[in-house]
Write an enzyme that holds these catalytic residues in place. Structure first.
Site, PDB file in Angstrom:
ATOM      1  CG  HIS A 162      43.390  10.275  53.744  1.00  0.00           C
ATOM      2  ND1 HIS A 162      43.636  11.622  53.699  1.00  0.00           N
ATOM      3  CD2 HIS A 162      44.448   9.668  53.158  1.00  0.00           C
ATOM      4  CE1 HIS A 162      44.806  11.821  53.095  1.00  0.00           C
ATOM      5  NE2 HIS A 162      45.314  10.653  52.756  1.00  0.00           N
ATOM      6  CG  ASP A 370      34.137  12.567  58.273  1.00  0.00           C
ATOM      7  OD1 ASP A 370      35.011  12.084  57.553  1.00  0.00           O
ATOM      8  OD2 ASP A 370      33.320  13.434  57.891  1.00  0.00           O
TER       9      ASP A 370
HETATM   10  P1  ADQ Z   1      35.962  13.112  52.439  1.00  0.00           P
HETATM   11  O1  ADQ Z   1      35.103  12.039  52.997  1.00  0.00           O
HETATM   12  O2  ADQ Z   1      35.821  13.370  50.999  1.00  0.00           O
HETATM   13  O3  ADQ Z   1      37.500  12.879  52.797  1.00  0.00           O
HETATM   14  P2  ADQ Z   1      36.099  15.849  53.728  1.00  0.00           P
HETATM   15  O4  ADQ Z   1      37.228  15.774  54.676  1.00  0.00           O
HETATM   16  O5  ADQ Z   1      34.970  16.629  54.244  1.00  0.00           O
HETATM   17  O6  ADQ Z   1      35.513  14.441  53.300  1.00  0.00           O
HETATM   18  O7  ADQ Z   1      36.638  16.521  52.395  1.00  0.00           O
HETATM   19  C1  ADQ Z   1      35.775  16.887  51.367  1.00  0.00           C
HETATM   20  C2  ADQ Z   1      36.428  17.946  50.490  1.00  0.00           C
HETATM   21  O8  ADQ Z   1      35.641  18.099  49.301  1.00  0.00           O
HETATM   22  C3  ADQ Z   1      36.491  19.304  51.178  1.00  0.00           C
HETATM   23  O9  ADQ Z   1      37.713  19.913  50.871  1.00  0.00           O
HETATM   24  C4  ADQ Z   1      35.327  20.069  50.539  1.00  0.00           C
HETATM   25  O10 ADQ Z   1      35.545  21.455  50.416  1.00  0.00           O
HETATM   26  C5  ADQ Z   1      35.216  19.442  49.174  1.00  0.00           C
HETATM   27  N1  ADQ Z   1      33.810  19.482  48.721  1.00  0.00           N
HETATM   28  C6  ADQ Z   1      32.730  19.017  49.378  1.00  0.00           C
HETATM   29  N2  ADQ Z   1      31.595  19.276  48.683  1.00  0.00           N
HETATM   30  C7  ADQ Z   1      31.974  19.921  47.570  1.00  0.00           C
HETATM   31  C8  ADQ Z   1      31.273  20.459  46.444  1.00  0.00           C
HETATM   32  N3  ADQ Z   1      29.926  20.401  46.314  1.00  0.00           N
HETATM   33  N4  ADQ Z   1      31.995  21.044  45.463  1.00  0.00           N
HETATM   34  C9  ADQ Z   1      33.349  21.111  45.569  1.00  0.00           C
HETATM   35  N5  ADQ Z   1      34.043  20.632  46.593  1.00  0.00           N
HETATM   36  C10 ADQ Z   1      33.384  20.037  47.580  1.00  0.00           C
HETATM   37  C11 ADQ Z   1      38.262  11.813  53.383  1.00  0.00           C
HETATM   38  C12 ADQ Z   1      37.843  11.396  54.790  1.00  0.00           C
HETATM   39  C13 ADQ Z   1      37.822  12.621  55.705  1.00  0.00           C
HETATM   40  C14 ADQ Z   1      39.191  13.306  55.685  1.00  0.00           C
HETATM   41  C15 ADQ Z   1      39.663  13.540  54.266  1.00  0.00           C
HETATM   42  C16 ADQ Z   1      41.103  14.027  54.212  1.00  0.00           C
HETATM   43  O11 ADQ Z   1      36.576  10.764  54.777  1.00  0.00           O
HETATM   44  O12 ADQ Z   1      37.478  12.260  57.037  1.00  0.00           O
HETATM   45  O13 ADQ Z   1      39.089  14.569  56.331  1.00  0.00           O
HETATM   46  O14 ADQ Z   1      39.597  12.346  53.491  1.00  0.00           O
HETATM   47  O15 ADQ Z   1      41.919  13.181  54.928  1.00  0.00           O
END
Ligand code: ADQ
Length: 464
Positions: A162, A370
């Site tokens: 990921h 990212d």
């Molecule tokens: P993450 O680094 O966790 O994921 P991201 O892809 O932005 O980053 O996903 C975060 C998720 O958490 C989103 O669905 C978001 O809505 C949720 N979230 C964020 N803040 C929140 C809050 N305060 N309360 C509730 N929910 C919240 C890793 C990789 C990414 C990749 C994903 C999936 O780092 O690059 O996109 O995996 O593969």
């Protein structure tokens, strides 16, 4: 007796949290990128998810929730510190993200990483039926594919990373580099978010192990291992349905009112992580206020920063830096009763996040690096009203697809400021045009399509 499945997902975390209700303790589905992505696939395939349930010591017995079987793997407090906080989040995470923080290498962490990976592989071998498909997830479990193949050559094994996969020069810093590479090569298919990452991987296989490849297929002692790009996505329909509800619509209005009905609401939503570029985003906002290109109360910023990996040193240091910057901005630019930055170090429900997306005029997603970034995709999907503008870092995987966003180089502060100002002042007609194109793309590239595309490349027939 162990129930065996023809489809097994192996990931560090089980997609559940234990919560206390008036009826006592119970399990609930947890929010987050990976869960959202895999849940529908598992339900469809009646699969088992192998992972850590949170907490240390003995693991709970396997159980079922929301249509999937959950098979917990135990971690001791020491393993949690060495395998998860150490190897995974203080060595591999920073190294794979361009070493934006210095990776920390420790021998005892490595040993724990190996032991825990073996435990996950053993658990998967136990629950997988003859000839089953096992899909291993992410950087915490890179040794699992080879460990699993060793015990169960009958299985079809997929691995998906990921996060980014670094260029050769960076990967070569890893003390156990050959072991990790061999671990990944245990899979039949190794999936990445980006084409470039897949290229880094096949080149590394030649560089480090002298393996031949043709196109994206590596020859591992006569066994073909395919690498490929499978950009992950979100449940677009779920987001569209959520923002259409009267509750979320009303809540978005209420949020605007609570913020004093400003002309421009700028939003950031991230895990509090140094790769996400939260500090540089705050700095861009501060400089624009100082230059008087933006003013309070016409423009306000909301930064939601979900608590994350709080026992890892890099993360503690980041929290201090972000909170200092927020304090500085508010000290200089807030008015009585009107903060310039609303900083929320909290987790939110999906519907509250959706309301925030709907309320925001400009969404800032500015990671230094990212894998994908699902927040950017969620924001676009949430704006079915085709309002709003997205400022997006070129270093997020999502930038390959969301070309109509306001792209910026997060390492260039002036570039970030410029993109933010352009997004704030974009003509509504132009903003709608951009949003519409990106929405169209997401509708045909949602999370189901992602999983389908990975699984069909792995050779899994539909509805298996
Ligand atoms: P993450 O680094 O966790 O994921 P991201 O892809 O932005 O980053 O996903 C975060 C998720 O958490 C989103 O669905 C978001 O809505 C949720 N979230 C964020 N803040 C929140 C809050 N305060 N309360 C509730 N929910 C919240 C890793 C990789 C990414 C990749 C994903 C999936 O780092 O690059 O996109 O995996 O593969």
């Amino acid at each position: 007796m162990t129930v065996r499945s023809s489809f097994v997902v192996v990931a560090n975390r089980l997609p559940v949290d234990e919560v206390t209700t008036s009826q006592g303790r119970e399990w609930r589905r947890s929010p987050g990128g990976l869960v959202t992505a895999l849940h529908p696939v598992l339900v469809e395939h009646r699969g088992t998810w192998v992972g850590w349930a949170g907490g240390t010591g003995d693991a709970p017995e396997p159980f079922e929730l929301d249509g999937i079987r959950l098979h917990p793997v135990p971690l001791s407090a020491e393993e949690l510190e060495r395998y998860y906080e150490g190897s995974s989040n203080a060595t591999i995470w920073p190294l794979y993200h361009d070493a934006v923080e210095t990776p920390v290498f420790k021998r005892r962490w490595r040993e724990a990483y190996r032991m825990v990976n073996q435990r996950f592989a053993d658990a998967a071998a136990e629950v997988a039926a003859e000839g089953a498909t096992v899909w291993v997830q992410d950087y915490q479990l890179q040794l699992v594919p080879a460990m699993l193949r060793e015990q169960r050559p009958d299985l079809r094994i997929g691995f998906f990373l990921h996060i980014p996969f670094p260029p050769i020069e960076l990967f070569m810093q890893m003390p156990v580099r050959a072991e990790i590479l061999r671990g990944l090569l245990g899979a039949d298919l190794v999936g990445f978010q980006q084409r470039l990452a897949a290229q880094n991987f096949v080149r590394l296989a030649r560089h480090l192990l002298g393996l031949r490849y043709e196109g994206q297929v590596i020859d591992v002692d006569g066994r073909p291992v395919r690498a490929g790009a499978f950009p992950i996505s979100i449940d677009v329909k779920e987001m569209e349905a959520m923002v259409a509800t009267p509750e979320v619509q009303a809540r978005a209005k209420q949020i605007r009112e609570e913020l004093g009905n400003p002309k421009t609401i700028i939003l950031g939503v991230d895990r509090l992580d140094y790769t996400k570029g939260i500090e540089l985003r705050l700095k861009a906002f501060r400089e624009l206020l100082a230059d008087r290109k933006l003013t309070v109360p016409e423009a306000v910023m909301v930064q939601v920063a979900t608590p994350s990996r709080e026992r890892v040193e890099h993360y503690q240091a980041l929290r201090v830096k972000v909170e200092r910057e927020v304090g500085r901005i508010n000290g200089e630019f807030a008015k009585v009763g009107v903060p310039a930055v609303h900083y929320l170090h909290q987790s939110y429900s999906r519907s509250e996040l959706a309301a925030l997306y709907l309320a925001a005029d400009v969404m800032m997603v500015t990671p230094l690096r990212d894998g994908m970034n699902l927040v950017a995709k969620e924001y676009v999907a949430a704006r079915a009203d085709t309002g709003g503008a997205l400022v997006l870092s070129e270093f997020a995987g999502a930038a390959t697809e969301l070309r109509q966003s306001f792209l910026c180089n997060p390492h260039d502060p002036d570039g970030v400021k410029d993109a933010l100002i352009r997004a704030v002042h974009v003509e509504p007609v132009e903003a709608r045009r951009r949003m519409r194109i990106m929405q169209r793309h997401l509708r045909s590239h949602d999370v189901r399509q992602w999983a389908k595309s990975f699984l069909s490349t792995l050779g899994v027939p539909e509805n298996e």
